[in-house]
Scaffold this active site. Structure first.
Site, PDB file in Angstrom:
ATOM      1  N   ASP A 512     -14.215 -48.721  77.452  1.00 11.23           N
ATOM      2  CA  ASP A 512     -15.386 -47.864  77.519  1.00 11.23           C
ATOM      3  C   ASP A 512     -16.049 -47.788  76.148  1.00 11.23           C
ATOM      4  O   ASP A 512     -15.380 -47.920  75.127  1.00 11.23           O
ATOM      5  CB  ASP A 512     -14.988 -46.432  77.932  1.00 11.23           C
ATOM      6  N   ASP A 514     -16.824 -45.494  74.227  1.00 13.07           N
ATOM      7  CA  ASP A 514     -16.695 -44.157  73.641  1.00 13.07           C
ATOM      8  C   ASP A 514     -15.534 -44.138  72.637  1.00 13.07           C
ATOM      9  O   ASP A 514     -14.927 -45.171  72.368  1.00 13.07           O
ATOM     10  CB  ASP A 514     -16.477 -43.101  74.746  1.00 13.07           C
ATOM     11  N   ASP A 516     -12.529 -42.914  72.776  1.00 10.48           N
ATOM     12  CA  ASP A 516     -11.255 -43.352  73.348  1.00 10.48           C
ATOM     13  C   ASP A 516     -11.191 -44.863  73.421  1.00 10.48           C
ATOM     14  O   ASP A 516     -10.170 -45.475  73.109  1.00 10.48           O
ATOM     15  CB  ASP A 516     -11.078 -42.770  74.763  1.00 10.48           C
TER      16      ASP A 516
END
Ligand code: 2B7
Length: 655
Positions: A512, A514, A516
Site C-alpha cells: 500500500d 502508506d 505501513d
C-alpha cells in the site's frame, strides 16, 4: 614608475617559463577523470580532499595543529594550516619560486617534504595541489614563513599571470589556499557540507589532538563546526558504540613494526551481532579492507583462542573458536601509516591494501596487545568468551537450519505451509519472470487474478514481516514468510546466496502507498540487504508504485500518483468521481493490472544502495525500537530520484 618596467620584465620571464609547464596542466584539464576520478560532485569534493590532505601531511610530520576549512559564499574553498608554510625560495632545478613549481607543474609533489613525512594523499602522491590548480578558475596561495607573507594567484586552469607578492611581515607560519573550482569542468560546483563535515570529522578522529574547523559561509546555510578529539580513535570507537551497550572501555593498541605505524581501538557491544571494523591507511579509508584487516582479524582470533585455553574455557578436545564467533559485536578502528614506498593498493577502486608486510605487522601488534588486554581484564574476557561460545552455538544451529532450508528446496513436494502460498508463473524463464511480494491476502487475490500468468508469480505476505536486523540468523530461518521468499527466489541465502540462480529477473515489492506499506518495504529491504545483497547489486529488486487516486469521468478512467497530478488531470472538468485508494485491496484485478503490474504502463523503482558503508548503520536506526526516528527516517531518506531509483540516502550522524 619603475614598477611597470619590472612587472613587464617579470611577466615575460614567467610566460617563457610557463610554456612547457602549462602543457602539463592542460593534460589535467583535457582528462580530469584520470586525475580526480570524475567531474561530478564526487570529483568536485576530491579537490577539497587533495588540498586538506596536504595540510594533514604537514600536521602529521609534526608541524601544525590547526586546519580551517571554509566554504565561501560563492562555493569557493579556503583551507589554511599553521604548519611551516610551503618554502617560498627559488627552486634550484626549475629556477622559479617553489610554490609556482608545486602548483604549476604536474608531479611537483613529494620531493619537497624533506622530513620523510607520510603522504596521505593515497591516489595522487602530492601532485594534488597542481591538479586542483589546473581545475580551478583561480587559486591563491598565501604563505606565512620566514617572517614574511608571500602570495600568488593563478588563473584559468592554473596559469601563472602574476609574480608573487610580498604582503608584508608576519610572526606566524602556515599556508592558506583559496580556490574556485572551474564551472567549465565540473557538472556541479555546489559543495555538500555534510560530506565535507563527515570527512573532516573522520580525519580529526584519526589524528589525535588535530583541530579541524569547518565553516559554511553560503547564504542561508551559515554554520561552523569544530572537530578535535583528544582521545583520537578511542573516541571514534565510542561514537560508533554509544547506542549498542559497549561491554568494555575502548582498548587501545599501538606499535611500530616493519616501518609501519599501527593504531587500533576496539570495543565489544552487547547489542550487536555484527562486526564493524573500519580500516584506514595513511588516513584514507580502505573500504575493501586488505592485508591490514586480515592481520587484525587473525591477531584477534589467535589471542582469543589462546586466552580461552589458558583460562580453561576451551578444553584440549574443544575445537578453536572461529573468527566470526570471536568478532561478534566487535567495533574497531584499524588505522595504519605506511611509508609511501611500501604502499600498494588493489582492486578496481583501489580501496584495498595489498602491502604484504601490513598483515604481519598488524597481526603481531594485535595478537600481543589483545592477549595482554584479555589477561588484564579477566572479568570482561570471561564474558567475551561466553559471547563467542554462544555465537559458535548459534552458528552451528544456523548451519543446521540452512541445511534444512536446502532440504526443503530440494524436495519436490513442498511442506504443507508452503503449498498454496506462492502462485507460480506458467513458464519457467528466469530471464523474464517476475515475483510480486504483495502486502496482504486480499491484494494478493487481486494480483493473482490481474497478473499475466505466463511470467508473473505472486507471493502474498501475511501479517508483519520479520525485522531481520533484530534477530539472529537462526530466527530468520525459522520464519515462514522469509522461508517462502527464499524458496520462491531459489538462489540460496546469506553467504550461499547466488543471484545468478534467481528464479526471477525482477523481485517486486508491492505494498500500500502508506506508512505501513513503507515500513513493510523497509523490512523486506532490510532482509534483502542482509541476506541477499547480491540480488540488490544485480539490480533485481524493485518497488511497485500503485496510484493514489482513481479519477472517473463519464466513460473514461484515469489514475493519479500525486496530488499535483490529480489537480492537473481533473483540470476544470465537472462530473468527475475521485476515489482515494487506501490500499491495494481496494483495487480490482483489472485496475491493479493496468496501473501497477502491466509492463509498459507501470512505473517500477529499482532499488540501489547509495553508500554502502553507511547502509548498515541506517538499517540499525531504521529498525531500532523507537518508532518516531524510524518514521522520520523514512520521510527523510526514502527518496525517489530522477532515475527512479529508491535510494537509501546519505545519513550523517548529526552531532
Ligand atoms: C608535496 C608538497 C605539496 N609543502 C612543503 C612544506 C610544508 C607544506 C607543504 C603545506 C593546504 C592548505 C592550506 C616542507 C608539499 C609542500 O614542502 S604543503 N605545507 N600545506 C598545505 O598544502 N596546506 C615544507 C619542508 C620544510 N618546510 C615546509
Amino acid at each position: 614608475m619603475a614598477t611597470d618596467d619590472k612587472n613587464k620584465k617579470v611577466k615575460q620571464t614567467y610566460d617563457e617559463d610557463s610554456i612547457q609547464v602549462l602543457q602539463g596542466l592542460e593534460a589535467v584539464r583535457k582528462r580530469p577523470g584520470m586525475y580526480i576520478g570524475s567531474t561530478d560532485s564526487r570529483g568536485l569534493h576530491h579537490l577539497v580532499w587533495e588540498i586538506v590532505d596536504n595540510a594533514i601531511d604537514e600536521a602529521l610530520s609534526g608541524w601544525g595543529t590547526l586546519i580551517n576549512v571554509i566554504i565561501e559564499p560563492d562555493n569557493s574553498i579556503t583551507v589554511s594550516d599553521n604548519g611551516r608554510g610551503i618554502p617560498t625560495g627559488i627552486h634550484k632545478v626549475e629556477k622559479r619560486p617553489t610554490p609556482e613549481v608545486i602548483f604549476n607543474t604536474l608531479h611537483a609533489g613529494g620531493k619537497f617534504d624533506a622530513n620523510g613525512g607520510y603522504k596521505v594523499s593515497g591516489g595522487l602522491h602530492g601532485v594534488g595541489s597542481s591538479v586542483v590548480n589546473a581545475l580551478s578558475e583561480y587559486l591563491t596561495v598565501t604563505i606565512y614563513r620566514d617572517g614574511k607573507i608571500f602570495q600568488q594567484t593563478y588563473r584559468n586552469g592554473g596559469k601563472v599571470i602574476e609574480k608573487p607578492k610580498n604582503l608584508g611581515d608576519t610572526r606566524k607560519t602556515g599556508t592558506t589556499i583559496h580556490f574556485k573550482p572551474d564551472a567549465k569542468i565540473f557538472s556541479s560546483t555546489n559543495f555538500d557540507y555534510k560530506q565535507i563535515a563527515q570527512r573532516m570529522k573522520e580525519s580529526a578522529f584519526l589524528i589525535k589532538g588535530l583541530k579541524i574547523t569547518l565553516e559554511d559561509k553560503r547564504d542561508g546555510s551559515e554554520k561552523i563546526e569544530e572537530f578535535i578529539f583528544d582521545n583520537g580513535i578511542k573516541e571514534f570507537v565510542t561514537t560508533m558504540t554509544k547506542d549498542k551497550s559497549p561491554i568494555n572501555e575502548p582498548a587501545f593498541f599501538v606499535g611500530d613494526v616493519l616501518g609501519i605505524h599501527i593504531e587500533i581501538s576496539l570495543q565489544y557491544c552487547a547489542k550487536s551481532y555484527n562486526e564493524n571494523v573500519l580500516s584506514f591507511v595513511n588516513n584514507i579509508r580502505t573500504r575493501d579492507g586488505g592485508t591490514h584487516e586480515v592481520g587484525f582479524r587473525s591477531g584477534i582470533t589467535r589471542a582469543f583462542n589462546e586466552h580461552a585455553r589458558m583460562v580453561g574455557a576451551l578444553k584440549d578436545k574443544d575445537p578453536n573458536l572461529d573468527g566470526g564467533d570471536v568478532r561478534e559485536g566487535i567495533v574497531a578502528i584499524v588505522s595504519i601509516r605506511i611509508p609511501e614506498q611500501l604502499l600498494q593498493f588493489e582492486g578496481q577502486t583501489k580501496n584495498k591494501l595489498g602491502t604484504p608486510e601490513a598483515k604481519q605487522a598488524v597481526e603481531s601488534v594485535t595478537y600481543e596487545q589483545m592477549k595482554n588486554f584479555m589477561a588484564e581484564n579477566g572479568k570482561i574476557s570471561e564474558s567475551l568468551i561466553q559471547k563467542a561460545l554462544t555465537a559458535a552455538k548459534a552458528r552451528e544451529k544456523a548451519r543446521l537450519a540452512r541445511d534444512e532450508v536446502r532440504m526443503v528446496k530440494q524436495k519436490t513436494s513442498k511442506p504443507a505451509n508452503l503449498i498454496g502460498k506462492l502462485t507460480p508463473a506458467q513458464y519457467k524463464d528466469p530471464s523474464r519472470n517476475e515475483l510480486f511480494l504483495v502486502e496482504g491476502d486480499s491484494a494478493g487475490g487481486s494480483a493473482k487474478q490481474g497478473r499475466d500468468r505466463t511470467f508473473q508469480a505472486i507471493l502474498p505476505l501475511r501479517g508483519k514481516v520479520l525485522n531481520t536486523a533484530k534477530v539472529k540468523v537462526e530466527e530468520v530461518l525459522k520464519n515462514e514468510e522469509i522461508i517462502s521468499i527464499i524458496n520462491a527466489i531459489g538462489a540460496g541465502f546469506g553467504a550461499d546466496f547466488d543471484a545468478s540462480k534467481s528464479n526471477y529477473d525482477k523481485v517486486i515489492i508491492m505494498t500500500d502507498a502508506d506508512t505501513d506499506g513503507a515500513h513493510i518495504q523497509t523490512l523486506l529491504l532490510t532482509f534483502f540487504f542482509r541476506y541477499m545483497k547480491d540480488l540488490i547489486d544485480a539490480g533485481k529488486v524493485y518497488i511497485a508504485t500503485p496510484p493514489l487516486y482513481k479519477i472517473a469521468y463519464k466513460n473514461l478512467v484515469e489514475y493519479a500518483w500525486t496530488d499535483e497530478e490529480l489537480r492537473m488531470k481533473i483540470g476544470n472538468q465537472r462530473n468527475v468521481t475521485i476515489q482515494r485508494y487506501k490500499g491495494l485491496g481496494e483495487m480490482n484485478a483489472e485496475q491493479l493490472w493496468e496501473t501497477t503490474m502491466c509492463p509498459g504502463k507501470r512505473t517500477l523503482i529499482r532499488v540501489t544502495i547509495a553508500e554502502e558503508e553507511l547502509a548498515e548503520d541506517r538499517m540499525m536506526i531504521l529498525m531500532g525500537d523507537d518508532v518516531e526516528p524510524r518514521r522520520e527516517w523514512i520521510e527523510d531518506n526514502v527518496v525517489f530520484d530522477a532515475e527512479d531509483s529508491f535510494i537509501l540516502e546519505d545519513l550523517l550522524a548529526d552531532e
